[in-house]
Design an enzyme around this catalytic site. Structure first.
Site, PDB file in Angstrom:
ATOM      1  N   GLY A 327      69.570  93.454  49.140  1.00  0.00           N
ATOM      2  CA  GLY A 327      70.639  93.367  47.717  1.00  0.00           C
ATOM      3  C   GLY A 327      71.545  94.249  48.270  1.00  0.00           C
ATOM      4  N   SER A 328      72.271  94.759  47.243  1.00  0.00           N
ATOM      5  CA  SER A 328      73.737  95.518  47.509  1.00  0.00           C
ATOM      6  C   SER A 328      73.598  97.151  48.253  1.00  0.00           C
ATOM      7  CB  SER A 328      74.494  95.724  46.142  1.00  0.00           C
ATOM      8  OG  SER A 328      74.906  94.455  45.795  1.00  0.00           O
ATOM      9  N   VAL A 329      72.219  97.555  48.336  1.00  0.00           N
ATOM     10  CA  VAL A 329      72.459  98.924  49.092  1.00  0.00           C
ATOM     11  C   VAL A 329      72.680  98.541  50.557  1.00  0.00           C
ATOM     12  CG1 VAL A 329      70.572  99.798  47.742  1.00  0.00           C
ATOM     13  CG2 VAL A 329      69.742  98.404  49.489  1.00  0.00           C
TER      14      VAL A 329
END
Length: 723
Positions: A327-329
């Site tokens: 995801g967004s990490v």
């Protein structure tokens, strides 16, 4: 009167037959003699009979070898606290056959079953009634009976106490075992060693079956020796006979990078979060950004290696074996690539909300978007659309090069078994676009920590390290593990710029990470909300909780010493927003690490270092704690401390409760007035399952004081606020 011709002929025939028989017999005897001489000569010259080597047969009969077992090496934390070591345990059994008597007719079987059941119930976690029922098992005409798990793995101290009661018919078998004095302590990393009885050669030795115990099994095991001696025909050792001894070489010790103080605290915090929100899985890793040393790491589900509770559901090390879409990490890496490649335009504007990539619509988490915004806000807002456009500006070839340089899709080579490499879907334009915000790419948690280190460490990427050194006390040889720089995927200026944007995630009003601010410290973070593939081959799961929620943080952000990465998968009790769930673990763990680093006292109150009580008598431990201003509670009826929480050298507050496990039968303490954190210590050190009702302090417990506990015990605790 002369004999008739007929009689003379008969007599002559008899003499002739006798001579013939005698001749045949003589030939036969002579032949057998020569056969015997030949056979004897062959045996003397060859030393064999029927292909059996007589010398070796004689040696076998009169020579004996006794195995000298090597001691398995210890596993230590970075402060040389013991995490795992060898120990002997005892298994209890009872002879109930009345024919088992001594030579002078003294009973060697259980004579008084009522008394025996009553005494044993004080030392093993089984009721008097159940022990009595086992002793009365006459259905199968059993010679002896056992008591299941309750009678297994008893310590030497418990055995001695039972022996002192002089109970006829009660006996023990001894077996080697592995002692894990800290209970639930990075269990999936440390692993497990169990007795190997697969063949006679290895019977009774310990073999690592997972984690460090498995990865370094040969180094930890050492080499067995032997003692060879001569015996008489009855098997007794001959006095003054020559013996041959080959000494056993004990296994080497392995020192890990884990800090017991931080590890124990992490276990406590993560347990509380997992109990509250019931995620299907959860991971947490704290690493030194400068050298890659992992200071604390855990996962849920996990297991207690002492009690084996939870083992069936936790054979895998999720930190290195499980892959997932981050995801967004991942935007930490894509932002780094955009800046480093010269394609980042923070002041240019784009239309947020959604973007069409080859017919596929990609949306922001805020599906309506924020209108036309600068690229400089895409990271703090965690805008998927902004990062799709950044990937397109870089180009597929450039972005793939940075993914490779960050080590995505490759194993890190950490010293743990079964590491996965992950994968990258990069065929279609939409695949390449989604990798920029962490979809279509599968990673491991340790792999991500390695990539994050480049951002924290001014472009220098270091390999995550779990082992500090390997040493052998017999040889004096010490092998220290060195920091390994595995790449320079970005420049120092790029890393500095990315960390500045990590500050914005917390400090800007439009940032997604305001919940992660820690007063008094400069923190930078990136949050993530990754969709989970449905498993049917098409699309992702729906629903508010069907995500992998995550956060990675660095501190102090201008010159990071620590990287903390936490993931929470599908919380089943999502009674709070994702950022609340994550921050309830992230903030206290990182704060504790920073306090240790700066030497600050926790909450600006008086603290002290927890003494090492393991191995001390109960009376001595009590006195030590009382002198240090700490309260304590005992679990068990023994006279010696075998486990403690908090761990030795951990910083504790004045008046904090220590929970001590003794060597006797495990019994329930009175926990009224305890905090929830104290009860979690009890659960961790005993292996029992706890269910909480309410908030505050304990006002009611479902298991009565002094009742026997075992790994299957369940405790319900009612909490309420103090008046």
């Amino acid at each position: 009167m002369s004999k008739s011709p007929k009689k003379l002929h008969k007599s002559s025939r008899i003499r002739r037959n006798r001579k013939l028989f005698g001749a045949v017999l003589l030939v036969l005897v002579v032949g057998l003699f020569f056969v015997f001489i030949g056979r004897f000569s062959y045996i003397v010259s060859s030393g064999k009979l029927n292909n059996v080597n007589l010398s070796k047969k004689t040696e076998t009969k009169y020579n004996r070898d006794r195995r000298l077992t090597a001691v398995r090496g210890k596993i230590y934390d970075s402060n040389h606290n013991i995490i795992a070591e060898d120990s002997n345990v005892y298994n209890l059994y009872a002879v109930i056959d009345k024919n088992h008597v001594s030579t002078d007719n003294k009973p060697l079987y259980v004579t008084n079953k009522r008394k025996t059941a009553k005494v044993l119930s004080r030392y093993i976690p089984l009721s008097e009634a159940k022990i009595y029922a086992v002793l009365n098992d006459q259905k199968s005409g059993a010679y002896q009976v056992e008591f299941g798990n309750a009678g297994k793995g008893l310590s030497l101290e418990v055995k001695k106490e039972i022996d002192a009661k002089n109970l006829p018919g009660i006996y023990f078998t001894k077996s080697v075992s592995r002692l894990y004095p800290n209970g639930n302590f990075a269990s999936n990393i440390v692993g497990l060693a169990q007795t190997d009885n697969s063949d006679s050669a290895s019977s009774g030795t310990l073999t690592g079956v997972m984690g460090i115990e498995n990865y370094f099994n040969n180094i930890l095991t050492g080499k067995n020796g032997y003692r060879q001696f001569k015996t008489d025909s009855f098997g007794y050792e001959l006095p003054n006979s020559q013996t041959v001894v080959k000494k056993a070489v004990n296994g080497s010790d392995v020192t890990l990078t884990l800090d017991a103080r931080l590890q124990s605290y992490m276990e406590s915090v993560v347990s509380e979060v997992a109990d509250t929100y019931a995620p299907t899985s959860m991971t947490a890793i704290l690493m030194n950004a400068k050298n890659g040393k992992i200071l604390a790491a855990t996962q849920r589900p996990t297991f207690n290696p002492s009690t084996k509770v939870g083992l069936n559901n936790s054979w895998r090390n999720a930190l290195v074996q499980d892959t997932y879409e981050p995801g967004s990490v991942m935007k930490l890496l894509s932002l780094s690539a955009s800046i480093d490649s010269g394609n980042y335009m923070p002041n240019a504007y784009y239309q947020s909300g959604s973007v069409n990539v080859d017919g596929s619509i990609i949306k922001d988490w805020n599906t309506s978007g924020w209108g036309s915004i600068p690229f400089g806000q895409a990271f703090a807002r965690s805008s998927n659309v902004g990062f799709v456009k950044m990937e397109q500006q870089m180009g597929a070839k450039t972005w793939k090069k940075y993914l490779t340089n960050f080590g995505i899709g490759k194993k890190t080579g950490i010293n743990l078994p079964g590491e996965s490499a992950g994968s990258i879907a990069y065929t279609r334009a939409v695949d390449r676009a989604t990798t920029a915000f962490g979809q279509g790419v599968n990673v491991t948690a340790v792999q991500m920590m390695q990539a994050f280190s480049a951002v924290a460490n001014n472009g220098k990427m270091v390999k995550p390290q779990i082992v500090s050194e390997i040493s052998n006390s017999s040889t004096g040889k010490v092998q220290k593990e060195k920091t390994e720089v595995v790449g320079h995927p970005i420049s120092k200026s790029t890393a500095t710029q990315v960390r500045n944007e990590m500050k914005d995630v917390i400090n800007q009003t439009y940032g997604t990470g305001q919940s992660y601010a820690i007063p008094g410290y400069e923190i930078g973070v990136k949050t993530g909300t990754a969709q989970i593939a449905s498993g049917t081959g098409s699309g992702y799961l729906t629903g508010n909780n069907n995500y992998i929620f995550s956060v990675v943080g660095m501190a102090p952000i201008d010159n990071p010493k620590y990287i903390l990465y936490i993931t929470v998968r599908q919380p089943q009790k999502m009674t709070a927003p994702a950022e609340t769930i994550l921050s309830s673990a992230f903030n206290p763990i990182l704060k504790r690490a920073l306090e240790y680093s700066t030497g600050a006292s926790v909450a600006n109150v008086k603290t002290s270092e927890m003494p090492n009580l393991t191995g001390q008598s109960v009376e001595s431990a009590k006195q030590t704690l009382e002198d240090g201003g700490l309260t304590y509670s005992l679990v068990g009826s023994g006279n010696k401390i075998v486990q403690q929480l908090p761990l030795a050298k951990e910083h504790v507050l004045s008046g904090q409760r220590a929970v001590l496990l003794t060597n006797g039968a495990m019994t329930m303490p009175n926990i009224k007035g305890w905090s929830k954190n104290d009860v979690l210590k009890l659960a961790e050190i005993s292996g029992i399952k706890v269910k909480f009702k309410g908030d505050g302090y304990v006002v009611k417990q479902s298991v009565a004081e002094n009742q026997l506990l075992n790994s299957t015990s369940k405790l319900t605790v009612k909490l309420a606020s103090k008046n």
